[in-house]
Design a protein around this motif. Structure first.
Motif, PDB file in Angstrom:
ATOM      1  N   UNK A 180     -17.446  34.141  -7.819  1.00  0.00           N
ATOM      2  CA  UNK A 180     -16.817  33.250  -8.793  1.00  0.00           C
ATOM      3  C   UNK A 180     -17.873  32.434  -9.539  1.00  0.00           C
ATOM      4  N   UNK A 181     -18.923  32.021  -8.828  1.00  0.00           N
ATOM      5  CA  UNK A 181     -20.005  31.269  -9.471  1.00  0.00           C
ATOM      6  C   UNK A 181     -20.700  32.113 -10.524  1.00  0.00           C
ATOM      7  N   UNK A 182     -20.886  33.401 -10.229  1.00  0.00           N
ATOM      8  CA  UNK A 182     -21.515  34.296 -11.197  1.00  0.00           C
ATOM      9  C   UNK A 182     -20.649  34.453 -12.438  1.00  0.00           C
ATOM     10  N   UNK A 183     -19.343  34.569 -12.242  1.00  0.00           N
ATOM     11  CA  UNK A 183     -18.418  34.698 -13.375  1.00  0.00           C
ATOM     12  C   UNK A 183     -18.451  33.424 -14.216  1.00  0.00           C
ATOM     13  N   UNK A 184     -18.386  32.263 -13.569  1.00  0.00           N
ATOM     14  CA  UNK A 184     -18.373  30.996 -14.294  1.00  0.00           C
ATOM     15  C   UNK A 184     -19.660  30.804 -15.097  1.00  0.00           C
ATOM     16  N   UNK A 185     -20.783  31.158 -14.507  1.00  0.00           N
ATOM     17  CA  UNK A 185     -22.065  31.005 -15.208  1.00  0.00           C
ATOM     18  C   UNK A 185     -22.110  31.895 -16.443  1.00  0.00           C
ATOM     19  N   UNK A 186     -21.552  33.119 -16.322  1.00  0.00           N
ATOM     20  CA  UNK A 186     -21.573  34.042 -17.462  1.00  0.00           C
ATOM     21  C   UNK A 186     -20.605  33.601 -18.558  1.00  0.00           C
ATOM     22  N   UNK A 187     -19.430  33.117 -18.166  1.00  0.00           N
ATOM     23  CA  UNK A 187     -18.405  32.761 -19.152  1.00  0.00           C
ATOM     24  C   UNK A 187     -18.659  31.385 -19.764  1.00  0.00           C
ATOM     25  N   UNK A 188     -19.028  30.417 -18.912  1.00  0.00           N
ATOM     26  CA  UNK A 188     -19.134  29.032 -19.370  1.00  0.00           C
ATOM     27  C   UNK A 188     -20.577  28.573 -19.591  1.00  0.00           C
ATOM     28  N   UNK A 189     -21.537  29.371 -19.143  1.00  0.00           N
ATOM     29  CA  UNK A 189     -22.928  28.957 -19.243  1.00  0.00           C
ATOM     30  C   UNK A 189     -23.311  28.048 -18.087  1.00  0.00           C
ATOM     31  N   UNK A 190     -24.575  27.705 -18.026  1.00  0.00           N
ATOM     32  CA  UNK A 190     -25.043  26.838 -16.951  1.00  0.00           C
ATOM     33  C   UNK A 190     -25.593  27.643 -15.789  1.00  0.00           C
ATOM     34  N   UNK A 191     -26.105  26.920 -14.796  1.00  0.00           N
ATOM     35  CA  UNK A 191     -26.752  27.559 -13.660  1.00  0.00           C
ATOM     36  C   UNK A 191     -25.725  28.017 -12.635  1.00  0.00           C
ATOM     37  N   UNK A 228     -26.066  28.236  -9.449  1.00  0.00           N
ATOM     38  CA  UNK A 228     -26.030  27.404  -8.248  1.00  0.00           C
ATOM     39  C   UNK A 228     -25.197  26.126  -8.472  1.00  0.00           C
ATOM     40  N   UNK A 229     -25.142  25.644  -9.726  1.00  0.00           N
ATOM     41  CA  UNK A 229     -24.316  24.470 -10.019  1.00  0.00           C
ATOM     42  C   UNK A 229     -22.840  24.826  -9.861  1.00  0.00           C
ATOM     43  N   UNK A 230     -22.463  25.986 -10.427  1.00  0.00           N
ATOM     44  CA  UNK A 230     -21.069  26.414 -10.298  1.00  0.00           C
ATOM     45  C   UNK A 230     -20.729  26.702  -8.842  1.00  0.00           C
ATOM     46  N   UNK A 231     -21.681  27.230  -8.103  1.00  0.00           N
ATOM     47  CA  UNK A 231     -21.455  27.502  -6.679  1.00  0.00           C
ATOM     48  C   UNK A 231     -21.120  26.206  -5.943  1.00  0.00           C
ATOM     49  N   UNK A 232     -21.873  25.140  -6.260  1.00  0.00           N
ATOM     50  CA  UNK A 232     -21.615  23.856  -5.624  1.00  0.00           C
ATOM     51  C   UNK A 232     -20.237  23.319  -5.957  1.00  0.00           C
ATOM     52  N   UNK A 233     -19.843  23.450  -7.232  1.00  0.00           N
ATOM     53  CA  UNK A 233     -18.516  22.970  -7.642  1.00  0.00           C
ATOM     54  C   UNK A 233     -17.408  23.770  -6.962  1.00  0.00           C
ATOM     55  N   UNK A 234     -17.598  25.088  -6.909  1.00  0.00           N
ATOM     56  CA  UNK A 234     -16.596  25.939  -6.279  1.00  0.00           C
ATOM     57  C   UNK A 234     -16.453  25.623  -4.800  1.00  0.00           C
TER      58      UNK A 234
END
Length: 285
Positions: free
Chosen positions: A259-270, A272-278
């Motif tokens: 999910x973090x990989x998908x979020x980074x590709x769709x929304x931009x950003x790092x 690992x940041x999305x991983x932390x939020x998830x």
């Protein structure tokens, strides 16, 4: 001077201009070591004469540093103390010494810092720019294309940016700063601790105009300090949209890593940041 079975390497900071800035401890160490490794023995010889010292010296610069490791290590093993100095300021800060210190430390030798003058710290202390976080880049590339590329990569950094620059490139650097960073505030510290010490403050274009009006302002060695980028403000709608996507991915059973990989590709950003939020959303849920 050393209580250890082997000698010590003293990394000694020397003045960047005003000779009175040498600490009493530094003067004592220079007077007691068996040999002084100096970037330029002729230049450093003037400092020793000013102190009334006569100590053996050998050169240590970027072209012979690696070759000096064995001979200096042999002196330490024999119980001799050695001092390392650069032409001005603190060794290793855009000056030789890193290879020597790295190799000797790997061999278990005692490395002792003797602090003192450092141009970047002195400049920051009087510039009036934020100092809680700063990014020191040493000397920018000499060639224009590489210099512009470096500045473009640094343009989004929020820390105060700090560079060293020489008098024959300062104008070109200011032109590139104006091109890549626009009207961002720049402070130039020139000839620190010397007779004609000057701080120039303004945007890069304004500083160029001052140098055109007074060519003397382009002389000497420079510390260039640039205000960091303004903190990026996340769009509130974007945050809501991002959180909604995260929740949807978790609800569909997608793993946190995927999910973090998908979020980074769709929304931009790092990722690992999305991983932390998830992970926080998953734990909270």
């Amino acid at each position: 001077m050393s209580d250890t079975p082997t000698g010590s390497l003293y990394v000694v900071a020397t003045p960047i201009g005003n000779l009175d800035d040498l600490s009493p401890r530094a003067a004592r160490v220079l007077g007691e070591v068996a040999v002084i490794a100096a970037e330029d023995t002729r230049h450093s010889g003037r400092l020793l004469r000013h102190l009334g010292l006569a100590r053996p010296m050998l050169s240590l610069h970027e072209h012979n540093e690696a070759a000096r490791v064995e001979s200096l290590d042999a002196r330490l093993v024999a119980g001799e103390d050695v001092a390392l100095i650069s032409d001005a300021g603190t060794p290793l800060i855009s000056d030789p010494g890193f290879v020597l210190v790295r190799e000797l430390r790997a061999r278990g030798r005692r490395i002792v810092p003797v602090p003192g003058a450092c141009a970047l710290v002195a400049a920051l202390s009087a510039a009036g720019l934020p100092t809680d976080r700063f990014l020191f880049q040493g000397f920018l590339p000499a060639k224009g294309g590489a210099r512009q590329g470096r500045l473009e990569r640094l343009a989004s950094r929020e820390e105060t940016l700090v560079f060293y620059e020489s008098p024959h490139r300062i104008r070109d650097t200011l032109v590139d700063l104006a091109t890549t960073l626009g009207a961002r505030r720049v402070v130039l510290a020139r000839e620190l601790t010397k007779t004609f010490e000057t701080f120039l403050d303004g945007c890069a274009a304004e500083l160029l105009e001052r140098m055109d009006a007074d060519p003397d302002q382009a002389r000497g060695e420079f510390v260039v300090m640039v205000a960091g980028a303004s903190p990026r403000q996340e769009d509130e709608a974007g945050v809501v949209e991002g959180e909604a996507l995260l929740v949807a991915l978790l609800a569909e059973g997608v793993g946190v890593k995927q999910a973090a990989a998908v979020a980074a590709r769709v929304l931009g950003g790092a990722k690992k940041v999305w991983y932390g939020r998830l992970q926080a959303l998953k734990d909270g849920h």
